[in-house]
Design a protein around this motif. Structure first.
Motif, PDB file in Angstrom:
ATOM      1  N   LEU A 137       0.857  -1.183   0.000  1.00 40.40           N
ATOM      2  CA  LEU A 137       0.000   0.000   0.000  1.00 40.40           C
ATOM      3  C   LEU A 137       0.894   1.234   0.000  1.00 40.40           C
ATOM      4  O   LEU A 137       2.059   1.169   0.404  1.00 40.40           O
ATOM      5  CB  LEU A 137      -0.882   0.017   1.259  1.00 40.40           C
ATOM      6  CG  LEU A 137      -1.986  -1.039   1.343  1.00 40.40           C
ATOM      7  CD1 LEU A 137      -2.665  -0.971   2.706  1.00 40.40           C
ATOM      8  CD2 LEU A 137      -3.025  -0.836   0.233  1.00 40.40           C
ATOM      9  N   MET A 141      -0.440   5.413   3.810  1.00 36.43           N
ATOM     10  CA  MET A 141      -1.582   4.742   4.429  1.00 36.43           C
ATOM     11  C   MET A 141      -1.144   3.727   5.475  1.00 36.43           C
ATOM     12  O   MET A 141      -1.963   3.102   6.135  1.00 36.43           O
ATOM     13  CB  MET A 141      -2.400   4.013   3.358  1.00 36.43           C
ATOM     14  CG  MET A 141      -3.152   4.924   2.419  1.00 36.43           C
ATOM     15  SD  MET A 141      -4.231   6.087   3.298  1.00 36.43           S
ATOM     16  CE  MET A 141      -5.649   5.048   3.630  1.00 36.43           C
ATOM     17  N   PHE A 231      -9.384   4.745   8.131  1.00 43.24           N
ATOM     18  CA  PHE A 231      -9.127   3.460   7.464  1.00 43.24           C
ATOM     19  C   PHE A 231     -10.306   3.001   6.614  1.00 43.24           C
ATOM     20  O   PHE A 231     -10.132   2.497   5.513  1.00 43.24           O
ATOM     21  CB  PHE A 231      -8.822   2.366   8.489  1.00 43.24           C
ATOM     22  CG  PHE A 231      -7.452   2.472   9.099  1.00 43.24           C
ATOM     23  CD1 PHE A 231      -6.323   2.535   8.284  1.00 43.24           C
ATOM     24  CD2 PHE A 231      -7.285   2.492  10.471  1.00 43.24           C
ATOM     25  CE1 PHE A 231      -5.045   2.626   8.837  1.00 43.24           C
ATOM     26  CE2 PHE A 231      -6.020   2.587  11.038  1.00 43.24           C
ATOM     27  CZ  PHE A 231      -4.903   2.661  10.219  1.00 43.24           C
ATOM     28  N   ARG A 276      -8.586   3.393   3.425  1.00 41.08           N
ATOM     29  CA  ARG A 276      -7.434   2.586   3.022  1.00 41.08           C
ATOM     30  C   ARG A 276      -7.926   1.438   2.146  1.00 41.08           C
ATOM     31  O   ARG A 276      -8.356   0.400   2.657  1.00 41.08           O
ATOM     32  CB  ARG A 276      -6.690   2.063   4.239  1.00 41.08           C
ATOM     33  CG  ARG A 276      -5.356   1.419   3.828  1.00 41.08           C
ATOM     34  CD  ARG A 276      -4.424   1.273   4.990  1.00 41.08           C
ATOM     35  NE  ARG A 276      -4.742   0.106   5.795  1.00 41.08           N
ATOM     36  CZ  ARG A 276      -4.058  -0.255   6.869  1.00 41.08           C
ATOM     37  NH1 ARG A 276      -3.024   0.464   7.274  1.00 41.08           N
ATOM     38  NH2 ARG A 276      -4.413  -1.308   7.559  1.00 41.08           N
TER      39      ARG A 276
END
Ligand SMILES: [Zn+2]
Length: 307
Positions: A137, A141, A231, A276
């Motif tokens: 990722l 993040m 998130f 996320r």
């Protein structure tokens, strides 16, 4: 064997145990006389074979009682009124970290004339093989700066408080439905290594679907959170009562308001990739009190929950 079940949805942290929903008042009956019940109560749990991370339905048959509840691991859980076929039922969540072993589920029922009946049901919990995945990722993040950490911390506190709510009303009714038609792209309990760092396991399932696909309420409930979180992006959390929650994350937009009551199948929002996320999907979580359970295990109770 007998069991009462109760389900929970959602969440973040895992507890090693069978977490049971609602604590209800007292066992006065035991002080009054000898409990009996082996020949009066019949109890079963579903699925027949239970593993870590499962939602489990406990069902009891017997005469009409004034009150009835279940107990597991020292916690009480409520039983729903009789269904048409004359059973009482409750839901419990088996945590993904619950030690594989045999646990006692006790059912306690009091008749109209004050007699107390009890029965013990042995629940065997098998080990689940959750597996592990590696993800990459954007570092922003994963390696959070101070401001992001503070936000995450505040949001975690808010969610924790939310899940303490024990709505003393059962809103869920009948079988749960899948909130979106989508491909299962990440399973419940999956261990995750993100950018080389081990993170907490996946507490729901990811259903891949096109951006904008309608997301539906998996059962009747109240929207207790509609907000954008770090998130989980645009998020909706439903409280189905008796400690059962479901959550819908990464939406492109939410279409309900906090406090709104929604029926099963109501459109809550649309699939997106907010928070996320690496692409459009729905993260669907189910929580029974402090326990995240596999939403798919709740779907598999379909035939038993239909009313
Ligand atoms: Zn997810």
């Amino acid at each position: 064997m007998q069991v009462h079940l109760f389900l929970k949805i959602g969440g973040v942290h895992l507890r090693p145990f069978l977490q049971v929903l609602f604590l209800m008042p007292a066992l006065l009956g035991f002080l009054q006389g000898t409990a009996q019940g082996d020949d009066i109560l019949r109890a079963e749990y579903f699925p027949k074979s239970v593993k870590q991370g499962d939602g489990c339905l406990v069902r009891v048959w017997g005469p009409s009682f004034k009150s009835i509840h279940g107990e597991v691991q020292g916690q009480r859980f409520p039983m729903a009124p009789r269904t048409e076929e004359g059973a009482y039922q409750g839901l419990i969540g088996i945590g993904m970290n619950t030690r594989p072993a045999t646990y006692e589920i006790k059912i306690v029922a009091t008749s109209g004339d004050g007699r107390v009946f009890s029965k013990v049901l042995l629940l065997k919990v098998a080990k689940a093989n959750f597996g592990t995945e590696k993800l990459s990722l954007p570092p922003g993040m994963v390696d959070l700066d101070g401001k992001a950490l503070e936000r995450v911390h505040n949001e975690a506190g808010r969610l924790k408080a939310l899940f303490q709510i024990d709505r003393d009303e059962r809103l869920w009714k009948g079988a749960f439905i899948s909130p979106v038609e989508g491909k299962l792209s990440s399973t419940f309990g999956l261990g995750r290594v993100i950018n080389g760092q081990r993170k907490s396991p996946h507490t729901g399932v990811d259903l891949e679907a096109r951006e904008g696909t309608p997301v539906m309420a998996s059962n009747h409930g109240v929207a207790v959170l509609v907000d954008s979180l770090f998130f989980s992006g645009n998020s909706v959390i439903l409280d189905h009562g008796w400690g059962f929650f479901s959550m819908y994350f990464h939406l492109s937009q939410a279409l309900v308001k906090e406090g709104e009551r929604v029926p099963a199948g109501a459109m809550l929002g649309r699939v997106g990739s907010t928070g996320r996320s690496t692409g459009p999907h729905l993260h669907w979580g189910v929580r029974i009190r402090e326990t995240h359970v596999d939403p798919l295990s709740v779907l598999r109770l379909d035939g038993y929950l239909r009313e």
